[in-house]
Design a protein around this motif. Structure first.
Motif, PDB file in Angstrom:
ATOM      1  N   LYS A  49      55.495  37.394  41.987  1.00 22.73           N
ATOM      2  CA  LYS A  49      55.071  36.577  41.693  1.00 22.73           C
ATOM      3  C   LYS A  49      52.995  36.228  43.163  1.00 22.73           C
ATOM      4  O   LYS A  49      51.833  36.766  42.278  1.00 22.73           O
ATOM      5  N   GLU A  50      53.589  37.263  44.125  1.00 22.52           N
ATOM      6  CA  GLU A  50      52.340  37.959  44.741  1.00 22.52           C
ATOM      7  C   GLU A  50      51.391  38.313  44.458  1.00 22.52           C
ATOM      8  O   GLU A  50      50.484  38.389  44.444  1.00 22.52           O
ATOM      9  N   LYS A  51      52.746  39.251  44.060  1.00 24.93           N
ATOM     10  CA  LYS A  51      51.340  40.480  43.278  1.00 24.93           C
ATOM     11  C   LYS A  51      50.644  40.505  42.648  1.00 24.93           C
ATOM     12  O   LYS A  51      49.995  40.812  41.901  1.00 24.93           O
ATOM     13  N   LEU A  52      51.328  39.832  41.577  1.00 27.35           N
ATOM     14  CA  LEU A  52      50.179  38.971  39.777  1.00 27.35           C
ATOM     15  C   LEU A  52      49.502  38.849  40.674  1.00 27.35           C
ATOM     16  O   LEU A  52      47.718  38.951  39.729  1.00 27.35           O
ATOM     17  N   LYS A  53      49.672  37.224  41.808  1.00 29.28           N
ATOM     18  CA  LYS A  53      48.016  36.987  42.307  1.00 29.28           C
ATOM     19  C   LYS A  53      46.710  37.675  42.705  1.00 29.28           C
ATOM     20  O   LYS A  53      45.885  37.841  42.355  1.00 29.28           O
ATOM     21  N   ILE A  54      47.501  39.072  43.744  1.00 31.91           N
ATOM     22  CA  ILE A  54      46.335  39.338  43.863  1.00 31.91           C
ATOM     23  C   ILE A  54      45.822  40.393  43.023  1.00 31.91           C
ATOM     24  O   ILE A  54      44.378  40.291  43.162  1.00 31.91           O
ATOM     25  N   CYS A  56      44.806  39.561  39.527  1.00 35.34           N
ATOM     26  CA  CYS A  56      44.499  39.323  39.431  1.00 35.34           C
ATOM     27  C   CYS A  56      43.347  38.851  39.687  1.00 35.34           C
ATOM     28  O   CYS A  56      42.039  37.991  39.052  1.00 35.34           O
ATOM     29  N   SER A  57      43.562  38.702  40.979  1.00 40.25           N
ATOM     30  CA  SER A  57      41.938  38.127  42.219  1.00 40.25           C
ATOM     31  C   SER A  57      40.739  39.331  41.924  1.00 40.25           C
ATOM     32  O   SER A  57      39.649  39.058  41.872  1.00 40.25           O
ATOM     33  N   ASN A  62      38.281  35.510  32.738  1.00 34.74           N
ATOM     34  CA  ASN A  62      39.459  34.947  32.497  1.00 34.74           C
ATOM     35  C   ASN A  62      40.149  36.158  31.692  1.00 34.74           C
ATOM     36  O   ASN A  62      41.261  35.682  31.512  1.00 34.74           O
ATOM     37  N   ARG A  65      41.312  38.618  33.370  1.00 37.53           N
ATOM     38  CA  ARG A  65      42.710  38.272  33.934  1.00 37.53           C
ATOM     39  C   ARG A  65      43.535  38.038  32.811  1.00 37.53           C
ATOM     40  O   ARG A  65      44.999  38.666  34.083  1.00 37.53           O
ATOM     41  N   GLU A  69      47.553  40.201  33.574  1.00 44.92           N
ATOM     42  CA  GLU A  69      48.330  39.472  34.647  1.00 44.92           C
ATOM     43  C   GLU A  69      49.923  40.566  33.366  1.00 44.92           C
ATOM     44  O   GLU A  69      50.875  40.850  33.157  1.00 44.92           O
ATOM     45  N   SER A  73      52.439  42.320  34.933  1.00 42.39           N
ATOM     46  CA  SER A  73      54.307  41.756  34.322  1.00 42.39           C
ATOM     47  C   SER A  73      55.119  42.919  33.321  1.00 42.39           C
ATOM     48  O   SER A  73      56.490  43.476  33.793  1.00 42.39           O
TER      49      SER A  73
END
Ligand SMILES: O=C(O)C(=O)C[C@]1(C(=O)O)C=C[C@@H](O)C=C1
Length: 90
Positions: A49-54, A56-57, A62, A65, A69, A73
């Motif tokens: 989750k942390e990796k995807l957040k970073i 995607c930032s 959109n 993003r 993701e 994933s």
């Protein structure tokens, strides 16, 4: 650039992606060996989750993003599959 030139550039990018994919998977295999030795689970949802957040930032918009993701994933699913093979669970 004409079509041929653009395709040549795409080929160069794709070759680099494959090189980096192999490097990433080799590192994830190492993590798999470590987890097996230390009785740790393969799946780490907090890390993913942390990796995807970073990652995607880093997207510009959109739609980027969503694609980033989806891509990462899938890449993490691939590395879990390889780790399962290392664990002898395939
Ligand atoms: O960081 C880890 O623990 C890994 O095994 C690597 C990785 C990844 O591909 O980034 C793969 C599986 C885990 O669920 C989390 C992340």
């Amino acid at each position: 650039m004409n079509l041929q030139e653009i395709r040549k550039s795409v080929d160069d990018v794709d070759n680099e992606i494959v090189r980096l994919y192999k490097k990433r998977m080799s590192l994830c295999d190492e993590i798999g060996e470590y987890k097996k030795k230390n009785n740790m689970p393969i799946y780490d949802p907090v890390r993913e989750k942390e990796k995807l957040k970073i990652l995607c930032s880093l997207a510009d918009d959109n739609s980027d993003r969503q694609e980033i993701e989806e891509l990462f994933s899938h890449i993490m699913l691939m590395s879990r599959k390889r780790q399962a093979f290392i664990f002898g669970e395939d």
